[in-house]
Design a protein around this motif. Sequence first.
Motif, mmCIF file in Angstrom:
data_model
loop_
_atom_site.group_PDB
_atom_site.id
_atom_site.type_symbol
_atom_site.label_atom_id
_atom_site.label_comp_id
_atom_site.label_asym_id
_atom_site.label_seq_id
_atom_site.Cartn_x
_atom_site.Cartn_y
_atom_site.Cartn_z
ATOM 1 N N VAL A 292 0.859 -1.182 0.000
ATOM 2 C CA VAL A 292 0.000 0.000 0.000
ATOM 3 C C VAL A 292 0.895 1.232 0.000
ATOM 4 O O VAL A 292 1.824 1.346 0.794
ATOM 5 N N ASN A 293 0.613 2.152 -0.907
ATOM 6 C CA ASN A 293 1.567 3.207 -1.250
ATOM 7 C C ASN A 293 1.530 4.401 -0.286
ATOM 8 O O ASN A 293 1.253 5.530 -0.683
ATOM 9 N N PHE A 294 1.843 4.127 0.984
ATOM 10 C CA PHE A 294 2.126 5.216 1.913
ATOM 11 C C PHE A 294 3.584 5.609 1.672
ATOM 12 O O PHE A 294 4.516 5.033 2.251
ATOM 13 N N ILE A 295 3.781 6.574 0.798
ATOM 14 C CA ILE A 295 5.093 6.855 0.193
ATOM 15 C C ILE A 295 6.183 7.181 1.195
ATOM 16 O O ILE A 295 7.361 6.890 0.948
ATOM 17 N N ARG A 296 5.831 7.773 2.331
ATOM 18 C CA ARG A 296 6.854 8.211 3.272
ATOM 19 C C ARG A 296 7.590 7.041 3.921
ATOM 20 O O ARG A 296 8.706 7.217 4.418
ATOM 21 N N ARG A 297 7.000 5.869 3.921
ATOM 22 C CA ARG A 297 7.683 4.709 4.495
ATOM 23 C C ARG A 297 8.825 4.222 3.605
ATOM 24 O O ARG A 297 9.624 3.375 4.032
ATOM 25 N N LEU B 138 -9.136 11.473 6.707
ATOM 26 C CA LEU B 138 -9.044 10.404 5.720
ATOM 27 C C LEU B 138 -8.036 10.748 4.635
ATOM 28 O O LEU B 138 -7.232 9.913 4.218
ATOM 29 N N ASN B 139 -8.080 11.993 4.173
ATOM 30 C CA ASN B 139 -7.246 12.390 3.048
ATOM 31 C C ASN B 139 -5.796 12.597 3.453
ATOM 32 O O ASN B 139 -4.895 11.982 2.886
ATOM 33 N N ASN B 140 -5.548 13.468 4.433
ATOM 34 C CA ASN B 140 -4.173 13.783 4.818
ATOM 35 C C ASN B 140 -3.788 13.271 6.200
ATOM 36 O O ASN B 140 -2.664 12.813 6.401
ATOM 37 N N GLY B 141 -4.712 13.357 7.163
ATOM 38 C CA GLY B 141 -4.373 12.920 8.514
ATOM 39 C C GLY B 141 -3.908 11.481 8.574
ATOM 40 O O GLY B 141 -2.991 11.141 9.339
ATOM 41 N N ASN C 63 -0.130 6.975 9.853
ATOM 42 C CA ASN C 63 0.661 5.870 9.328
ATOM 43 C C ASN C 63 2.152 6.122 9.515
ATOM 44 O O ASN C 63 2.920 5.213 9.868
ATOM 45 N N LEU C 64 2.581 7.364 9.285
ATOM 46 C CA LEU C 64 4.005 7.696 9.417
ATOM 47 C C LEU C 64 4.484 7.534 10.854
ATOM 48 O O LEU C 64 5.541 6.936 11.107
ATOM 49 N N LEU C 65 3.713 8.042 11.821
ATOM 50 C CA LEU C 65 4.126 7.911 13.210
ATOM 51 C C LEU C 65 4.091 6.461 13.670
ATOM 52 O O LEU C 65 4.896 6.049 14.515
ATOM 53 N N SER C 66 3.184 5.661 13.109
ATOM 54 C CA SER C 66 3.171 4.222 13.395
ATOM 55 C C SER C 66 4.441 3.559 12.861
ATOM 56 O O SER C 66 4.974 2.622 13.466
ATOM 57 N N PHE C 67 4.919 4.035 11.735
ATOM 58 C CA PHE C 67 6.182 3.571 11.152
ATOM 59 C C PHE C 67 7.346 3.892 12.083
ATOM 60 O O PHE C 67 8.225 3.063 12.320
ATOM 61 N N PHE C 68 7.339 5.093 12.647
ATOM 62 C CA PHE C 68 8.421 5.511 13.543
ATOM 63 C C PHE C 68 8.352 4.849 14.913
ATOM 64 O O PHE C 68 9.373 4.434 15.459
#
Length: 330
Positions: free
Chosen positions: A135-140, A172-175, A180-185
């Motif tokens: 899934v394309n969460f690009i920041r990961r 939904l759009n940006n939040g 997702n990013l903070l979950s990655f960190f």
Amino acid sequence: MKQYLAAVVGLGGIGQGLDYDEKLDTTNLCLTHASAYFQHNGFTLIGGVDPSHILREKFINKYNVSAFANVSELEIIKPDIVSICVPSHLHKSVFDEVIDLNPKAIVCEKPISENVNDAEEMVEKALSKNCLLLVNFIRRFEKGHVELKKKFDTNEFGKVRKVSVFYSKGILNNGSHFINLLSFFFGEPVFCKVLSEGRILENSDREPDFLLHFKNGVDAYFMAGNEDDFSVKEIVFLTEKGMINYHQGGLKIEYFPIEVSSVYKNYKVKSFLGKLIPTDFNRYQWYTMEALYSHLENKFGCQSDGRSALNTQLIVDQILSQCSNAEGIS
């Protein structure tokens, strides 16, 4: 170098459309799935799908490969990899067609689906078919964000005290990107609480202020801005050893260490001199495909698969369920 055959379903903005933005010098950009497959040496772009004749013609003229009106026609070219770049409400129906083609991997734009039940079914079906669902969460995948995670993991900044996130244009759009990013960190959130319900947007999205508590002890406060004023995608990380300012969605990431005040001795302050963590957002989509290739060739774990995307969607649903009139939000 082994190459995988790739196709793109949905030839709009993220599929190929940004390649034609007259406001951008696209010479050194890689912002779409089509350009990423075309530029990466590990893939051969062999086809696209879109019901629009105009978009198919654009794709054919630029990449000199086949384009079809229907997903079923991909059977003719038998791609190893298929990107799903259609609107979110069509993800599940397109996924069901694509998975029957038995690809090695499916790259799906976020959110994985607008419906949690559909998302869960997609994740399970991909597992049963031994197909990677990326899934394309690009920041990961982008190199600056990967470097920042390494620094968090190695405790370079010391303990993270608090995080503040300023976002606009809806959870939904940006939040969801920053959840997702903070979950990655920091690992998955274990608690969420709505602080202010915010306004409901025309597209049924919402702009709540809320708190997330992560399993490593970090508290992150999300505060909604107003997209009508300007687009807001800013994060401040308050750490034991300084502050990290995250600007414009990650275009610039800067760490400000602490130093002894030049005026008041033995008084520690944040330095005015920041240290950049270089990012490469001009080529963010290439990094997604590089991670995909590393997974396929070297069996590296995927940092943004169907399960992690589903976890983000579940958190968003929990937050929206705490708001009044939640039944109006899907």
